[in-house]
Design a protein around this motif. Structure first.
Motif, PDB file in Angstrom:
ATOM      1  N   PRO A 290       0.843  -1.209   0.000  1.00 40.24           N
ATOM      2  CA  PRO A 290       0.000   0.000   0.000  1.00 40.24           C
ATOM      3  C   PRO A 290       0.877   1.257   0.000  1.00 40.24           C
ATOM      4  CG  PRO A 290      -0.717  -1.554   1.686  1.00 40.24           C
ATOM      5  CD  PRO A 290       0.599  -2.058   1.175  1.00 40.24           C
ATOM      6  N   LEU A 291       0.363   2.324  -0.600  1.00 38.52           N
ATOM      7  CA  LEU A 291       1.120   3.564  -0.716  1.00 38.52           C
ATOM      8  C   LEU A 291       0.881   4.437   0.511  1.00 38.52           C
ATOM      9  CD1 LEU A 291       2.978   5.202  -2.588  1.00 38.52           C
ATOM     10  CD2 LEU A 291       0.935   6.250  -3.568  1.00 38.52           C
ATOM     11  N   ALA A 292       1.975   4.791   1.183  1.00 37.45           N
ATOM     12  CA  ALA A 292       1.888   5.674   2.339  1.00 37.45           C
ATOM     13  C   ALA A 292       1.536   7.090   1.893  1.00 37.45           C
ATOM     14  CB  ALA A 292       3.215   5.672   3.098  1.00 37.45           C
ATOM     15  N   ASN A 293       0.907   7.847   2.784  1.00 40.50           N
ATOM     16  CA  ASN A 293       0.494   9.216   2.464  1.00 40.50           C
ATOM     17  C   ASN A 293       1.663  10.082   2.012  1.00 40.50           C
ATOM     18  OD1 ASN A 293      -2.202   8.717   3.075  1.00 40.50           O
ATOM     19  ND2 ASN A 293      -1.953   9.277   5.229  1.00 40.50           N
ATOM     20  N   GLU A 294       2.845   9.775   2.529  1.00 44.65           N
ATOM     21  CA  GLU A 294       4.051  10.555   2.213  1.00 44.65           C
ATOM     22  C   GLU A 294       4.321  10.639   0.719  1.00 44.65           C
ATOM     23  OE1 GLU A 294       8.826  10.468   3.365  1.00 44.65           O
ATOM     24  OE2 GLU A 294       7.482   8.865   4.036  1.00 44.65           O
ATOM     25  N   TRP A 295       3.899   9.597  -0.014  1.00 49.77           N
ATOM     26  CA  TRP A 295       4.258   9.499  -1.433  1.00 49.77           C
ATOM     27  C   TRP A 295       3.075   9.708  -2.369  1.00 49.77           C
ATOM     28  CZ3 TRP A 295       9.186   9.665  -0.784  1.00 49.77           C
ATOM     29  CH2 TRP A 295       9.795   8.961   0.251  1.00 49.77           C
ATOM     30  N   LYS A 296       1.918  10.114  -1.842  1.00 45.25           N
ATOM     31  CA  LYS A 296       0.714  10.145  -2.670  1.00 45.25           C
ATOM     32  C   LYS A 296       0.577  11.386  -3.548  1.00 45.25           C
ATOM     33  CE  LYS A 296      -2.278   7.075   0.005  1.00 45.25           C
ATOM     34  NZ  LYS A 296      -3.508   6.962   0.826  1.00 45.25           N
ATOM     35  N   ASP A 297       1.145  12.497  -3.148  1.00 43.53           N
ATOM     36  CA  ASP A 297       0.983  13.730  -3.923  1.00 43.53           C
ATOM     37  C   ASP A 297       1.589  13.585  -5.318  1.00 43.53           C
ATOM     38  OD1 ASP A 297      -0.297  14.912  -1.839  1.00 43.53           O
ATOM     39  OD2 ASP A 297       1.444  16.053  -1.127  1.00 43.53           O
ATOM     40  N   GLU A 298       0.857  14.027  -6.324  1.00 43.79           N
ATOM     41  CA  GLU A 298       1.334  13.983  -7.702  1.00 43.79           C
ATOM     42  C   GLU A 298       2.212  15.207  -7.988  1.00 43.79           C
ATOM     43  OE1 GLU A 298       0.699  11.700 -10.189  1.00 43.79           O
ATOM     44  OE2 GLU A 298      -0.315  10.403  -8.747  1.00 43.79           O
ATOM     45  N   SER A 299       3.284  14.991  -8.747  1.00 45.09           N
ATOM     46  CA  SER A 299       4.189  16.063  -9.142  1.00 45.09           C
ATOM     47  C   SER A 299       4.169  16.214 -10.653  1.00 45.09           C
ATOM     48  CB  SER A 299       5.613  15.769  -8.675  1.00 45.09           C
ATOM     49  OG  SER A 299       5.674  15.598  -7.285  1.00 45.09           O
ATOM     50  N   GLU A 300       4.612  17.360 -11.130  1.00 41.88           N
ATOM     51  CA  GLU A 300       4.764  17.539 -12.573  1.00 41.88           C
ATOM     52  C   GLU A 300       5.871  16.621 -13.080  1.00 41.88           C
ATOM     53  OE1 GLU A 300       5.901  21.016 -15.848  1.00 41.88           O
ATOM     54  OE2 GLU A 300       5.601  21.541 -13.736  1.00 41.88           O
ATOM     55  N   SER A 301       5.621  15.950 -14.178  1.00 40.21           N
ATOM     56  CA  SER A 301       6.584  15.000 -14.732  1.00 40.21           C
ATOM     57  C   SER A 301       6.683  15.184 -16.242  1.00 40.21           C
ATOM     58  CB  SER A 301       6.160  13.559 -14.404  1.00 40.21           C
ATOM     59  OG  SER A 301       7.083  12.621 -14.906  1.00 40.21           O
ATOM     60  N   ARG A 302       7.909  15.126 -16.753  1.00 37.47           N
ATOM     61  CA  ARG A 302       8.139  15.280 -18.185  1.00 37.47           C
ATOM     62  C   ARG A 302       8.608  13.956 -18.776  1.00 37.47           C
ATOM     63  NH1 ARG A 302      12.376  20.121 -18.655  1.00 37.47           N
ATOM     64  NH2 ARG A 302      11.969  19.857 -20.899  1.00 37.47           N
TER      65      ARG A 302
END
Length: 359
Positions: free
Chosen positions: A258-270
């Motif tokens: 399962p994904l921890a909250n620490e890593w859930k935010d989406e970032s801009e990616s190229r």
């Protein structure tokens, strides 16, 4: 997705029963047993001071029930420290009971090179990530490659191989994937790469031609993912953060953890790619003085730097121009250069539709 198990042959059973080795690389690990195992791949290495010596390459296995198998590997090049540090911490923190499937972790796979802090092995000068060709030589480094290619990878569904610029190069942290083969596999690979959500996702299109680990993964039908996380002979906090986030998001994407909250935010990616014209090299010996910084957007013909010769200081330096337009993603970390040294390379933006259309 069910875990891919290797059945024990009669020879394997005899070897386990008698604790004997019929192979120059052997282990006591049970790849199919649930729970956590921390042990070694024992590479036999007979030398004058130790006739029956071994090189104990650390391996950890975390298995719980059915599910996909993920191979995490670092230390193919011993002077690429970021992945080694991250996977060492992962081994210390991972709970097998929380896993759904199987995770195989090799934090320092080319152990002789890792202990030496060298790109190549001090045992035979072997570059492990150039030993995955169609045949394997009879030397220590090639035996490691052979075991990975023919014993470990056939168990796996996904392979995440950690790299960096090592001692001679430095990278803006990025993930990497070979997007090749059938359209379905290409789409799965791209989906995993995008879910990892690194600031830069470098896509290589086509079947790997060189004797690198991605080629062995392709032969076994395994999704190959990698990354270039820093370099310069040190450990970058920024690079390890990008790499660690990529691991946890990948495990979540595969439904292994399962994904921890620490890593859930989406970032801009190229999404980006490179071609041969994006690489540039020194055409003479000297000291390379950059005129731009890693991460800069540059145009073809812009000045990348100057090669100076302190031994003949009255002579003007040689200007080195960027060979194409793009983002300067990788640069040389050592000031002194020789003719033929890579000074760095660029990446150029590419769309998802362009990538999949090429398949």
């Amino acid at each position: 997705m069910e875990s891919r198990a290797i059945p024990l042959s009669m020879t394997d059973l005899v070897e386990q029963e008698e604790n004997l080795s019929l192979s120059p690389l052997w282990t006591d690990i049970d790849w199919n047993r649930d729970g956590r195992q921390d042990t070694f791949l024992n590479l036999e290495h007979s030398v004058h001071r130790s006739a029956y010596g071994i090189v104990p390459i650390p391996v950890s296995l975390f298995k719980n029930g059915s599910g996909p198998t993920l191979l995490l590997m670092a230390g193919s090049h011993g002077d690429e420290y970021e992945g080694q540090a991250i996977l060492t911490r992962l081994i210390q923190s991972l709970d097998a009971d929380a896993v759904s499937g199987r995770i195989i972790v090799l934090p320092a796979v080319n152990l002789p090179a890792a202990m030496e802090g060298s790109r190549v092995s001090p045992l035979d000068g072997g570059n492990l990530n150039r030993c995955f060709g169609d045949t394997f030589s009879d030397n220590p480094t090639s035996r490691i490659a052979d075991y990975i290619a023919n014993t470990i990878l056939p168990m796996c569904d996904v392979f995440f191989d950690f790299h960096s610029g090592g001692s001679s190069l430095e990278y803006v942290p990025c993930t990497y994937a070979n997007v090749s083969g059938d359209p379905s596999k290409a789409a799965r690979t791209l989906e995993a790469l995008e879910f990892m959500n690194a600031p830069i996702a470098w896509v290589h299109q086509g079947i790997p031609q060189g004797p690198e680990a991605g080629r062995a993964a392709y032969r076994s039908g395994v999704v190959y993912l990698s990354g270039e996380f820093g370099g310069g002979g040190r450990v970058s906090m920024q690079a390890t953060r990008v790499a660690e986030r990529a691991i946890y998001r990948l495990m979540s994407h595969l439904k292994i953890l399962p994904l921890a909250n620490e890593w859930k935010d989406e970032s801009e990616s190229r999404l980006m790619r490179a071609s041969p014209q994006h690489y540039f090299y020194a055409d003479r010996d000297g000291i390379f003085e950059p005129a731009a910084a890693l991460g800069d957007e540059v145009a073809k013909g812009d000045l990348s730097g100057t090669i100076l010769n302190p031994e003949t200081p009255a002579q003007p330096g040689t200007k080195v121009l960027f060979p194409a337009s793009g983002t300067w993603i990788c640069g040389r970390a050592i000031g002194r250069v020789r003719r033929g040294d890579c000074l760095g390379h660029l990446l150029a933006d590419v769309s998802r539709d362009e990538i999949l259309a090429a398949e």
